[in-house]
Design a protein around this motif. Structure first.
Motif, PDB file in Angstrom:
ATOM      1  N   ALA A   5       0.837  -1.199   0.000  1.00 16.35           N
ATOM      2  CA  ALA A   5       0.000   0.000   0.000  1.00 16.35           C
ATOM      3  C   ALA A   5       0.875   1.253   0.000  1.00 16.35           C
ATOM      4  O   ALA A   5       0.594   2.226  -0.715  1.00 16.35           O
ATOM      5  N   TRP A   6       1.930   1.239   0.821  1.00 11.37           N
ATOM      6  CA  TRP A   6       2.856   2.366   0.833  1.00 11.37           C
ATOM      7  C   TRP A   6       3.483   2.571  -0.549  1.00 11.37           C
ATOM      8  O   TRP A   6       3.590   3.699  -1.043  1.00 11.37           O
ATOM      9  N   LEU A   7       3.917   1.462  -1.173  1.00 10.77           N
ATOM     10  CA  LEU A   7       4.534   1.545  -2.488  1.00 10.77           C
ATOM     11  C   LEU A   7       3.555   2.110  -3.503  1.00 10.77           C
ATOM     12  O   LEU A   7       3.923   2.961  -4.338  1.00 10.77           O
ATOM     13  N   LEU A   8       2.289   1.663  -3.421  1.00  6.02           N
ATOM     14  CA  LEU A   8       1.277   2.162  -4.343  1.00  6.02           C
ATOM     15  C   LEU A   8       1.067   3.657  -4.165  1.00  6.02           C
ATOM     16  O   LEU A   8       0.958   4.407  -5.144  1.00  6.02           O
ATOM     17  N   ILE A   9       1.003   4.112  -2.927  1.00 11.60           N
ATOM     18  CA  ILE A   9       0.812   5.545  -2.653  1.00 11.60           C
ATOM     19  C   ILE A   9       1.974   6.359  -3.193  1.00 11.60           C
ATOM     20  O   ILE A   9       1.787   7.407  -3.827  1.00 11.60           O
TER      21      ILE A   9
END
Length: 582
Positions: A5-9
């Protein structure tokens, strides 16, 4: 929040910043190009006006020179014999020196031609003029009518002159000839002067080329200015083969009227033609000599057709084209500086955004952890409370039996019956809670029943065999969902009198879904249908409420792909209906 999720953000932020960078770059590029075009257009207007003023001034100056030649012609006529055969070449040479002329030639008409018959320059003598257009037509009109009517050159009484041009007899000199005939002689007087002796000084001071040179010096982003003859561009100078076998160039038909034309592009010819045909400015991007430039082509209408600008047929042109070439490097340099600034801004903005995002996510997670922790504590308390109630009932069972035995021995039947009914109701209530089939819901309902008793709320339940919920729904989520709805219902009914405080919960378990209905008294039930009840932060309660209860309920329902609806089936009663797939 998970690593993915962090990477996607981060990727989304990078993409958004990249798109913003591209949009900003293109917007800046278009703005700068538009600014350069506007500045180019503005400078072009000023230059075009100045060139027209300068060119018109040069034409007027040439007309003054024409009058000077006419005066010299009249002086020549008075000084010479009216019969050309009685005039010597030496006389013409002496007279030319006195009148400050280059030379004087006398033209004689023969049966089928007009000859250069006598001259102060021996090289002039003997040339036939029937191949000189439109000069030959003008000579014949002078002999026949003593005036010229052709629409070219300068016409005065008994006099005609053309523009400064190369001579057929002197191919390297630019000269201006005047022709005079009033019928008192048998020849045309032809005094002439050189460009260097008259026009050159004027052009060097105020001419088109001087003006162009000054304009280029004042605008370093301008690389070249040219005044183009569209009728002869780009083939080169129009030339004529004279009697000596020499090619004579025609200054008046030169494709470049003024300025220089060294920055050439294959599309220039087309754009010059388009500018004339459309009578509109034409812009052109080009790479010339490895440099990016912008060229502007402007059609300029000639107010009065002049003899100094001719087409290939020797006719005056009605318009010429002014072309300006601007260096695109000024824009590119600005864009490069903007890119560096944008890169720094975006880098700083990205770091700040990520820090801010991390803080928001951390705060959100902390808030969620608190909610989960509180829900877990409540859940454990409710479970422990229910088990404690069961243990208490079992612990007190012997005391209840002894009490009932004593009442029976004493024959107190009524008291025994009342005591038994009270004990049976309490046991039945606990059995109903246990029969719900889901420990979490059972514990929650027991806790809310105790709370309702304290608040004087009529709390009715209709739940049983909820064991299938354990297959797909977390107990913690279910207690949060139902707990928030019941709490909201309790908060609402506490606004009313004790007899109107009614809350109920019912559940229906089917093979494919579970349905919960929580109903409560609400005087403004109909108005709630238009309210954003499930929006975070929205609350109908007075005071400092967070407005998160129904938002949490909606998020849990969405998590399990369920639906929640609000219904008003009867006046002053609101129902929340939840369906969750099992």
């Amino acid at each position: 929040m998970s690593r993915n999720a962090w990477l996607l953000i981060i990727v989304l932020i990078a993409v958004l910043l990249g798109v913003n960078n591209i949009i900003y770059y293109m917007t800046t590029k278009n703005s700068l190009e538009g600014g350069l075009r506007r500045e180019l257009n503005s400078v072009a207007k000023q230059i075009a006006l100045s060139i027209e003023t300068s060119r018109t001034g040069a034409e007027i100056y040439q007309e003054e020179i024409g009058r000077e030649l006419r005066a010299a012609s009249i002086a020549t006529q008075y000084a010479l014999d009216p019969d050309v055969d009685n005039v010597s070449n030496d006389q013409l040479e002496e007279l030319a020196k006195k009148l400050d002329l280059v030379d004087i030639t006398l033209l004689k008409r023969t049966k089928d031609n007009i000859l250069l018959y006598k001259s102060s320059d021996p090289k002039e003598i003997g040339y036939e003029t029937n191949g000189w257009k439109p000069w030959y037509a003008a000579f014949n009109q002078l002999f026949d009518k003593k005036n010229v009517s052709i629409d070219w050159g300068q016409r005065l009484q008994n006099f005609w002159t053309g523009p400064f041009e190369f001579s057929s007899t002197e191919t390297k000199s630019i000269q201006k000839w005047g022709y005079y005939y009033d019928g008192t002689t048998n020849y045309i007087s032809d005094p002439y002067i050189s460009y260097e002796s008259r026009q050159l000084a004027f052009d060097q001071a105020t001419g088109v080329d001087t003006l162009i040179h000054k304009s280029l010096g004042a605008n370093d982003w301008l690389k070249e200015i040219a005044v183009i003859n569209p009728a002869t561009f780009p083939d080169g100078k129009s030339e004529t083969l004279n009697e000596n076998g020499e090619w004579v160039a025609h200054q008046t038909q030169n494709p470049i009227i003024g300025g220089t034309y060294t920055l050439k592009d294959r599309r220039d010819t087309t754009n010059v033609k388009l500018a004339i045909e459309r009578d509109a400015r034409i812009y052109q991007d080009a790479v010339i000599g490895g440099k990016h430039v912008i060229k502007l082509f402007i059609p300029i209408t000639v107010g009065t057709q002049v003899a100094s600008m001719l087409d290939g047929e020797g006719q005056p042109i009605p318009r010429y084209v002014l072309t300006l070439t601007a260096d695109y490097g000024t824009i590119q340099q600005t864009l490069n500086e903007q890119l560096i600034n944008i890169g720094l801004i975006i880098g700083i903005a990205t770091v700040i955004s990520l820090i801010f995002l991390y803080g928001v996510v951390a705060a959100y997670r902390k808030s969620q952890d608190k909610l989960v922790s509180k829900a877990q504590e409540t859940y454990l308390e409710e479970i422990n409370g229910m088990f404690q109630s069961i243990r208490s009932q079992r612990h007190d069972f012997l005391n209840h039996v002894q009490t009932m035995h004593s009442l029976a021995k004493l024959g107190k039947t009524e008291e025994l019956t009342a005591y038994a009914e009270e004990l049976t109701g309490e046991i039945q209530q606990m059995n109903d809670i246990i029969n719900i089939g889901n420990p979490a819901i059972a514990a929650l309902i027991r806790s809310k029943m105790l709370q309702a008793e304290m608040l004087k709320v009529d709390f009715q339940t209709e739940l049983s065999d909820m064991n299938m919920l354990e297959l797909g729904i977390k107990s913690l989520d279910m207690t949060r969902l139902l707990g928030n709805l019941i709490d909201n219902a309790f908060d609402e009914v506490m606004k009313y009198e004790e007899g109107d405080r009614k809350v109920s919960i019912a559940a229906l378990q089917q093979s494919d879904c579970c349905q919960f209905v929580i109903r409560n008294t609400c005087s403004g039930a109909a108005e709630l249908q238009d309210k954003p009840l499930f929006q975070a932060g929205y609350s109908t309660k007075a005071g400092g409420h967070s407005g998160l209860g129904l938002h949490i309920v909606k998020s849990i329902v969405d998590k399990y792909k369920g639906v929640i609806t609000l219904a008003v089936d009867e006046p002053n009663v609101v129902s929340f209906i939840i369906k969750i797939p099992c």
